[in-house]
Motif scaffolding. Structure first.
Motif, PDB file in Angstrom:
ATOM      1  N   LEU A 143     -11.366   3.398   4.803  1.00  8.66           N
ATOM      2  CA  LEU A 143     -10.199   3.335   5.677  1.00  8.66           C
ATOM      3  C   LEU A 143      -9.674   4.730   6.009  1.00  8.66           C
ATOM      4  CD1 LEU A 143      -8.270   0.337   4.104  1.00  8.66           C
ATOM      5  CD2 LEU A 143      -9.269   0.407   6.392  1.00  8.66           C
ATOM      6  N   CYS A 144      -9.704   5.625   5.026  1.00  8.81           N
ATOM      7  CA  CYS A 144      -9.240   6.996   5.272  1.00  8.81           C
ATOM      8  C   CYS A 144     -10.155   7.715   6.254  1.00  8.81           C
ATOM      9  CB  CYS A 144      -9.140   7.763   3.960  1.00  8.81           C
ATOM     10  SG  CYS A 144      -7.809   7.177   2.875  1.00  8.81           S
ATOM     11  N   LEU A 145     -11.465   7.399   6.222  1.00  6.87           N
ATOM     12  CA  LEU A 145     -12.386   7.981   7.190  1.00  6.87           C
ATOM     13  C   LEU A 145     -12.133   7.434   8.593  1.00  6.87           C
ATOM     14  CD1 LEU A 145     -15.745   7.932   5.157  1.00  6.87           C
ATOM     15  CD2 LEU A 145     -14.335   9.923   5.731  1.00  6.87           C
ATOM     16  N   ARG A 146     -11.787   6.162   8.658  1.00 11.58           N
ATOM     17  CA  ARG A 146     -11.548   5.525   9.961  1.00 11.58           C
ATOM     18  C   ARG A 146     -10.229   5.966  10.579  1.00 11.58           C
ATOM     19  NH1 ARG A 146     -12.961  -0.917   9.099  1.00 11.58           N
ATOM     20  NH2 ARG A 146     -15.110  -0.672   8.328  1.00 11.58           N
ATOM     21  N   HIS A 147      -9.234   6.181   9.739  1.00 11.13           N
ATOM     22  CA  HIS A 147      -7.880   6.454  10.225  1.00 11.13           C
ATOM     23  C   HIS A 147      -7.440   7.832   9.741  1.00 11.13           C
ATOM     24  CE1 HIS A 147      -7.683   2.251  11.412  1.00 11.13           C
ATOM     25  NE2 HIS A 147      -8.044   1.913  10.189  1.00 11.13           N
ATOM     26  N   GLY A 148      -7.359   8.758  10.648  1.00 10.96           N
ATOM     27  CA  GLY A 148      -7.046  10.130  10.297  1.00 10.96           C
ATOM     28  C   GLY A 148      -5.675  10.331   9.679  1.00 10.96           C
ATOM     29  N   TYR A 149      -4.762   9.393   9.910  1.00 11.73           N
ATOM     30  CA  TYR A 149      -3.413   9.551   9.363  1.00 11.73           C
ATOM     31  C   TYR A 149      -3.351   9.222   7.874  1.00 11.73           C
ATOM     32  CZ  TYR A 149      -2.403   4.549   8.852  1.00 11.73           C
ATOM     33  OH  TYR A 149      -2.395   3.243   8.444  1.00 11.73           O
ATOM     34  N   LEU A 150      -4.368   8.533   7.357  1.00 10.79           N
ATOM     35  CA  LEU A 150      -4.347   8.011   5.993  1.00 10.79           C
ATOM     36  C   LEU A 150      -5.168   8.908   5.079  1.00 10.79           C
ATOM     37  CD1 LEU A 150      -3.256   5.438   4.498  1.00 10.79           C
ATOM     38  CD2 LEU A 150      -5.523   4.433   4.860  1.00 10.79           C
ATOM     39  N   SER A 151      -4.629   9.211   3.892  1.00  9.69           N
ATOM     40  CA  SER A 151      -5.329  10.082   2.945  1.00  9.69           C
ATOM     41  C   SER A 151      -5.299   9.472   1.547  1.00  9.69           C
ATOM     42  CB  SER A 151      -4.669  11.465   2.869  1.00  9.69           C
ATOM     43  OG  SER A 151      -4.687  12.100   4.127  1.00  9.69           O
ATOM     44  N   VAL A 152      -6.395   9.664   0.814  1.00 11.23           N
ATOM     45  CA  VAL A 152      -6.423   9.291  -0.594  1.00 11.23           C
ATOM     46  C   VAL A 152      -5.488  10.219  -1.355  1.00 11.23           C
ATOM     47  CG1 VAL A 152      -7.869   9.187  -2.666  1.00 11.23           C
ATOM     48  CG2 VAL A 152      -8.774   8.390  -0.477  1.00 11.23           C
ATOM     49  N   THR A 153      -4.737   9.682  -2.301  1.00  6.23           N
ATOM     50  CA  THR A 153      -3.794  10.498  -3.080  1.00  6.23           C
ATOM     51  C   THR A 153      -4.395  10.849  -4.433  1.00  6.23           C
ATOM     52  OG1 THR A 153      -2.742   8.483  -3.923  1.00  6.23           O
ATOM     53  CG2 THR A 153      -1.738   9.524  -1.993  1.00  6.23           C
ATOM     54  N   ASP A 154      -4.268  12.125  -4.807  1.00  4.40           N
ATOM     55  CA  ASP A 154      -4.565  12.483  -6.181  1.00  4.40           C
ATOM     56  C   ASP A 154      -3.310  12.229  -7.008  1.00  4.40           C
ATOM     57  OD1 ASP A 154      -2.807  14.572  -5.598  1.00  4.40           O
ATOM     58  OD2 ASP A 154      -4.380  16.099  -5.525  1.00  4.40           O
ATOM     59  N   ALA A 155      -3.375  12.543  -8.297  1.00  2.00           N
ATOM     60  CA  ALA A 155      -2.252  12.214  -9.182  1.00  2.00           C
ATOM     61  C   ALA A 155      -0.966  12.905  -8.746  1.00  2.00           C
ATOM     62  CB  ALA A 155      -2.596  12.597 -10.617  1.00  2.00           C
ATOM     63  N   GLU A 156      -1.057  14.165  -8.347  1.00  2.00           N
ATOM     64  CA  GLU A 156       0.141  14.901  -7.952  1.00  2.00           C
ATOM     65  C   GLU A 156       0.740  14.346  -6.669  1.00  2.00           C
ATOM     66  OE1 GLU A 156       1.550  19.505  -6.910  1.00  2.00           O
ATOM     67  OE2 GLU A 156      -0.453  19.113  -7.704  1.00  2.00           O
ATOM     68  N   ALA A 157      -0.115  14.053  -5.683  1.00  2.00           N
ATOM     69  CA  ALA A 157       0.383  13.506  -4.416  1.00  2.00           C
ATOM     70  C   ALA A 157       0.987  12.123  -4.606  1.00  2.00           C
ATOM     71  CB  ALA A 157      -0.751  13.454  -3.389  1.00  2.00           C
ATOM     72  N   ALA A 158       0.371  11.319  -5.464  1.00  2.00           N
ATOM     73  CA  ALA A 158       0.908   9.986  -5.724  1.00  2.00           C
ATOM     74  C   ALA A 158       2.275  10.071  -6.376  1.00  2.00           C
ATOM     75  CB  ALA A 158      -0.059   9.194  -6.605  1.00  2.00           C
ATOM     76  N   ASN A 159       2.439  11.035  -7.297  1.00  2.00           N
ATOM     77  CA  ASN A 159       3.720  11.210  -7.958  1.00  2.00           C
ATOM     78  C   ASN A 159       4.790  11.647  -6.964  1.00  2.00           C
ATOM     79  OD1 ASN A 159       4.681  10.863 -10.706  1.00  2.00           O
ATOM     80  ND2 ASN A 159       5.289  13.004 -10.609  1.00  2.00           N
ATOM     81  N   ASP A 160       4.432  12.602  -6.095  1.00  2.00           N
ATOM     82  CA  ASP A 160       5.372  13.049  -5.063  1.00  2.00           C
ATOM     83  C   ASP A 160       5.774  11.883  -4.155  1.00  2.00           C
ATOM     84  OD1 ASP A 160       5.466  15.657  -5.947  1.00  2.00           O
ATOM     85  OD2 ASP A 160       3.974  16.396  -4.511  1.00  2.00           O
ATOM     86  N   ALA A 161       4.813  11.012  -3.879  1.00  2.00           N
ATOM     87  CA  ALA A 161       5.106   9.861  -3.023  1.00  2.00           C
ATOM     88  C   ALA A 161       6.118   8.929  -3.681  1.00  2.00           C
ATOM     89  CB  ALA A 161       3.819   9.101  -2.709  1.00  2.00           C
TER      90      ALA A 161
END
Length: 202
Positions: free
Chosen positions: A90-108
């Motif tokens: 899905l992230c490859l198909r949709h440029g707006y979407l990114s997989v989150t690493d642990a730090e990004a998920a926490n920030d989210a």
């Protein structure tokens, strides 16, 4: 027309049905659209600007997120998830979407609490999250109270954690897991004590 109605209408135009889509609450506040999945859910919140904020959850973890102003992208993403398309694809198909690493998920999670959380928690979360030591911890909401847990701990197997219990007159009691409840004190001093405790975690 609500966002849920718009998404359902748009999905129907492409021959899809987003079963179970509704507006409601998850642990971190209200969602304008919430789609249950096999192993979690997808949330969409109206963004702080004019965009939509989409989060893909597996159990209690945000595994992908993104912001878009294009409704069709939200709908296509939700249809893909419902059809079993992997998050990576899905992230490859949709440029707006990114997989989150642990730090990004926490920030989210912090963003959700501070910008979209329940009204009584937003100001508290903003103060707590402004402390750099506590900001690295994982926020968690249970029974309307703010918990912080070690970032490497899973929710169901916490080694290190603490919670801020609100009391009267805008005071808080800090409870470090497996220790006695602290005295009622202003949030600022509870934050300082919590940071000192968390610095000793390993």
């Amino acid at each position: 027309m609500t966002l849920v109605e718009e998404i359902i209408k748009n999905a129907a135009l492409s021959g899809a049905s987003l079963d179970g889509l509704y507006s409601g609450n998850d642990r971190f506040g209200s969602a304008d659209a919430l789609l249950p999945t096999v192993d979690g859910h997808v949330t969409v919140r109206l963004g702080c600007d004019t965009s939509y904020e989409l989060s893909v959850w597996v159990r209690d973890e945000i595994v992908a997120e993104g912001k878009t102003c294009i409704l069709n992208q939200l709908v296509s993403t939700m249809i893909g998830i419902q059809n079993g398309v992997s998050v990576g694809e899905l992230c490859l198909r949709h440029g707006y979407l990114s997989v989150t690493d642990a730090e990004a998920a926490n920030d989210a999670l912090w963003h959700l609490l501070i910008e979209h959380g329940e009204e009584h928690l937003r100001a508290e979360a903003a103060v707590v999250g402004a402390n750099p030591v506590l900001r690295r911890l994982r926020p968690w909401v249970s029974h309307g109270t703010l918990h912080l847990i070690h970032p490497r701990d899973r929710v169901e197997a916490v080694r290190y954690g603490l919670v801020f219990y609100p009391t009267v007159d805008n005071m808080f009691q800090l409870n470090v897991y497996n220790e006695s409840l602290g005295p009622a004190e202003p949030l600022g001093s509870a934050v300082a004590r919590a940071a000192a405790v968390a610095e000793g975690w390993h």
